[in-house]
Motif scaffolding. Structure first.
Motif, mmCIF file in Angstrom:
data_model
loop_
_atom_site.group_PDB
_atom_site.id
_atom_site.type_symbol
_atom_site.label_atom_id
_atom_site.label_comp_id
_atom_site.label_asym_id
_atom_site.label_seq_id
_atom_site.Cartn_x
_atom_site.Cartn_y
_atom_site.Cartn_z
ATOM 1 N N ALA A 209 0.832 -1.213 0.000
ATOM 2 C CA ALA A 209 0.000 0.000 0.000
ATOM 3 C C ALA A 209 0.861 1.255 0.000
ATOM 4 O O ALA A 209 0.542 2.239 -0.668
ATOM 5 C CB ALA A 209 -0.930 -0.010 1.211
ATOM 6 N N ALA A 210 1.963 1.217 0.733
ATOM 7 C CA ALA A 210 2.841 2.391 0.814
ATOM 8 C C ALA A 210 3.507 2.699 -0.523
ATOM 9 O O ALA A 210 3.617 3.866 -0.909
ATOM 10 C CB ALA A 210 3.904 2.181 1.885
ATOM 11 N N VAL A 211 3.957 1.669 -1.218
ATOM 12 C CA VAL A 211 4.725 1.920 -2.446
ATOM 13 C C VAL A 211 3.862 1.964 -3.702
ATOM 14 O O VAL A 211 4.340 2.381 -4.766
ATOM 15 C CB VAL A 211 5.880 0.909 -2.618
ATOM 16 N N HIS A 212 2.594 1.563 -3.582
ATOM 17 C CA HIS A 212 1.692 1.661 -4.733
ATOM 18 C C HIS A 212 1.325 3.125 -4.953
ATOM 19 O O HIS A 212 1.100 3.864 -3.997
ATOM 20 C CB HIS A 212 0.428 0.840 -4.474
ATOM 21 N N GLU A 213 1.258 3.546 -6.198
ATOM 22 C CA GLU A 213 0.886 4.929 -6.535
ATOM 23 C C GLU A 213 -0.116 4.896 -7.685
ATOM 24 O O GLU A 213 0.242 4.599 -8.811
ATOM 25 C CB GLU A 213 2.125 5.732 -6.923
ATOM 26 N N SER A 214 -1.381 5.199 -7.358
ATOM 27 C CA SER A 214 -2.435 5.088 -8.368
ATOM 28 C C SER A 214 -2.684 6.382 -9.131
ATOM 29 O O SER A 214 -3.356 6.354 -10.153
ATOM 30 C CB SER A 214 -3.746 4.638 -7.708
ATOM 31 N N GLU A 215 -2.152 7.488 -8.676
ATOM 32 C CA GLU A 215 -2.516 8.768 -9.289
ATOM 33 C C GLU A 215 -1.389 9.438 -10.066
ATOM 34 O O GLU A 215 -1.589 9.870 -11.193
ATOM 35 C CB GLU A 215 -3.043 9.728 -8.209
ATOM 36 N N ASP A 216 -0.246 9.563 -9.472
ATOM 37 C CA ASP A 216 0.840 10.352 -10.070
ATOM 38 C C ASP A 216 1.894 9.445 -10.687
ATOM 39 O O ASP A 216 2.727 8.856 -9.983
ATOM 40 C CB ASP A 216 1.475 11.262 -9.006
ATOM 41 N N PRO B 16 -11.220 20.626 -12.122
ATOM 42 C CA PRO B 16 -12.638 20.272 -12.048
ATOM 43 C C PRO B 16 -13.028 19.067 -12.914
ATOM 44 O O PRO B 16 -13.893 18.285 -12.510
ATOM 45 C CB PRO B 16 -13.350 21.538 -12.528
ATOM 46 N N ASP B 17 -12.407 18.900 -14.072
ATOM 47 C CA ASP B 17 -12.732 17.738 -14.907
ATOM 48 C C ASP B 17 -12.301 16.453 -14.207
ATOM 49 O O ASP B 17 -13.033 15.459 -14.203
ATOM 50 C CB ASP B 17 -12.051 17.845 -16.276
ATOM 51 N N TRP B 18 -11.118 16.465 -13.623
ATOM 52 C CA TRP B 18 -10.622 15.315 -12.883
ATOM 53 C C TRP B 18 -11.518 15.055 -11.670
ATOM 54 O O TRP B 18 -11.824 13.911 -11.365
ATOM 55 C CB TRP B 18 -9.177 15.553 -12.449
ATOM 56 N N TRP B 19 -11.950 16.104 -10.985
ATOM 57 C CA TRP B 19 -12.846 15.963 -9.829
ATOM 58 C C TRP B 19 -14.095 15.171 -10.217
ATOM 59 O O TRP B 19 -14.490 14.249 -9.515
ATOM 60 C CB TRP B 19 -13.263 17.324 -9.308
ATOM 61 N N ARG B 20 -14.713 15.572 -11.320
ATOM 62 C CA ARG B 20 -15.937 14.872 -11.751
ATOM 63 C C ARG B 20 -15.647 13.413 -12.105
ATOM 64 O O ARG B 20 -16.416 12.518 -11.774
ATOM 65 C CB ARG B 20 -16.572 15.605 -12.928
ATOM 66 N N ALA B 21 -14.533 13.173 -12.767
ATOM 67 C CA ALA B 21 -14.179 11.813 -13.180
ATOM 68 C C ALA B 21 -13.929 10.909 -11.975
ATOM 69 O O ALA B 21 -14.415 9.770 -11.936
ATOM 70 C CB ALA B 21 -12.949 11.835 -14.090
ATOM 71 N N ILE B 22 -13.200 11.407 -10.979
ATOM 72 C CA ILE B 22 -12.924 10.547 -9.824
ATOM 73 C C ILE B 22 -14.180 10.326 -8.985
ATOM 74 O O ILE B 22 -14.363 9.258 -8.406
ATOM 75 C CB ILE B 22 -11.763 11.071 -8.950
ATOM 76 N N HIS C 125 -18.417 8.746 3.373
ATOM 77 C CA HIS C 125 -18.233 10.112 3.885
ATOM 78 C C HIS C 125 -17.579 10.989 2.819
ATOM 79 O O HIS C 125 -18.014 12.114 2.563
ATOM 80 C CB HIS C 125 -17.390 10.104 5.165
ATOM 81 N N TRP C 126 -16.527 10.476 2.180
ATOM 82 C CA TRP C 126 -15.862 11.245 1.131
ATOM 83 C C TRP C 126 -16.831 11.543 -0.013
ATOM 84 O O TRP C 126 -16.882 12.668 -0.513
ATOM 85 C CB TRP C 126 -14.636 10.502 0.582
ATOM 86 N N LEU C 127 -17.602 10.550 -0.407
ATOM 87 C CA LEU C 127 -18.528 10.716 -1.525
ATOM 88 C C LEU C 127 -19.526 11.838 -1.245
ATOM 89 O O LEU C 127 -19.769 12.692 -2.103
ATOM 90 C CB LEU C 127 -19.257 9.395 -1.767
ATOM 91 N N ARG C 128 -20.087 11.852 -0.037
ATOM 92 C CA ARG C 128 -21.039 12.915 0.332
ATOM 93 C C ARG C 128 -20.363 14.282 0.351
ATOM 94 O O ARG C 128 -20.866 15.249 -0.222
ATOM 95 C CB ARG C 128 -21.644 12.630 1.711
ATOM 96 N N THR C 129 -19.239 14.355 1.023
ATOM 97 C CA THR C 129 -18.525 15.635 1.168
ATOM 98 C C THR C 129 -18.071 16.167 -0.182
ATOM 99 O O THR C 129 -18.254 17.348 -0.495
ATOM 100 C CB THR C 129 -17.315 15.450 2.107
ATOM 101 N N PHE C 130 -17.477 15.309 -0.971
ATOM 102 C CA PHE C 130 -16.968 15.742 -2.271
ATOM 103 C C PHE C 130 -18.123 16.054 -3.219
ATOM 104 O O PHE C 130 -18.027 16.977 -4.040
ATOM 105 C CB PHE C 130 -16.043 14.678 -2.864
ATOM 106 N N GLY C 131 -19.221 15.306 -3.110
ATOM 107 C CA GLY C 131 -20.401 15.600 -3.924
ATOM 108 C C GLY C 131 -20.927 16.998 -3.659
ATOM 109 O O GLY C 131 -21.304 17.722 -4.592
ATOM 110 N N ARG C 132 -20.939 17.400 -2.384
ATOM 111 C CA ARG C 132 -21.364 18.772 -2.053
ATOM 112 C C ARG C 132 -20.414 19.797 -2.652
ATOM 113 O O ARG C 132 -20.833 20.840 -3.149
ATOM 114 C CB ARG C 132 -21.461 18.951 -0.534
ATOM 115 N N ARG C 133 -19.123 19.494 -2.620
ATOM 116 C CA ARG C 133 -18.131 20.403 -3.213
ATOM 117 C C ARG C 133 -18.373 20.551 -4.714
ATOM 118 O O ARG C 133 -18.324 21.646 -5.259
ATOM 119 C CB ARG C 133 -16.725 19.858 -2.953
ATOM 120 N N LEU C 134 -18.670 19.437 -5.386
ATOM 121 C CA LEU C 134 -18.960 19.501 -6.825
ATOM 122 C C LEU C 134 -20.246 20.277 -7.092
ATOM 123 O O LEU C 134 -20.312 21.045 -8.052
ATOM 124 C CB LEU C 134 -19.102 18.080 -7.392
ATOM 125 N N ASP C 135 -21.268 20.093 -6.247
ATOM 126 C CA ASP C 135 -22.524 20.833 -6.423
ATOM 127 C C ASP C 135 -22.292 22.332 -6.285
ATOM 128 O O ASP C 135 -22.815 23.119 -7.076
ATOM 129 C CB ASP C 135 -23.564 20.374 -5.398
#
Length: 194
Positions: free
Chosen positions: A76-83, A148-154, A179-189
């Motif tokens: 988990a520490a050495v895996h990098e899914s984003e960058d 913002p495009d990346w935000w919507r995609a993730i 929890h993240w889904l709700r919080t981030f959804g509000r940010r996108l709204d």
């Protein structure tokens, strides 16, 4: 204290609290140091969301999941899914942490893959927990990246793939994803209202 060293200490303390031996904690320290190598070279700002990612991922597993193997924690520490520029090569992981850790990292799927759901649900339990924890940490810090495009995609991918998989894998991780889904959804709204 430098932020990377402080994070390494936090990981060590969390592992000791979980009952890991000093030799196991030393292995976790090696995994954290390896994962930090590309960050120390490529990330100028130690407050960048990617900088402390390896240690935060390990803490998610240690504090939210609890009992997980050293192999899964290291993966988990050495895996990098984003960058992409922060990813370690398989040979470096094998050389520093051994074949079992490298084999897990090599098996972990990356976001955006059309077969992501299938790949995740076919993982063994511990590699799946490693993948879920690693991705959750990226999602939790996504608001610090202005795209913002990346935000919507993730958000869409998390809704469709990561949350349902977390629900099947581990209740505490599922709660964290919801929890993240709700919080981030509000940010996108809010962003859409502007």
């Amino acid at each position: 204290m430098e932020r990377s060293a402080a994070m390494a200490l936090s990981v060590s303390n969390a592992a000791l609290i979980r009952g890991m031996t000093p030799s196991e904690v030393e292995v976790l320290g090696r995994a954290h140091a390896l994962a930090m190598e590309p960050r120390l070279e490529a990330v100028d700002d130690d407050h960048h969301p990617a900088y402390l990612h390896p240690g935060r991922t390990m803490l998610v597993l240690l504090q939210d999941v609890g009992t997980v193997s050293i192999t899964a924690l290291c993966a988990a520490a050495v895996h990098e899914s984003e960058d992409r520029n922060l990813r370690l090569g398989s040979a470096a992981v094998r050389g520093a942490l051994g074949d079992p850790v490298a084999d897990i990292v090599d098996a972990l799927p990356l976001p955006g893959d059309p077969r992501l759901l299938e790949q995740l649900v076919t993982l063994a339990p511990e590699p799946l927990l490693a993948a879920l924890a690693e991705r959750l940490d990226h999602l939790r810090h996504a608001h610090l990246r202005e795209d913002p495009d990346w935000w919507r995609a993730i958000h869409e991918e998390a809704t469709r793939v990561w949350v349902p998989v977390a629900e099947r894998a581990h209740s505490r991780l599922a709660d964290r994803y919801h929890h993240w889904l709700r919080t981030f959804g509000r940010r996108l709204d809010k962003r859409a209202e502007v």
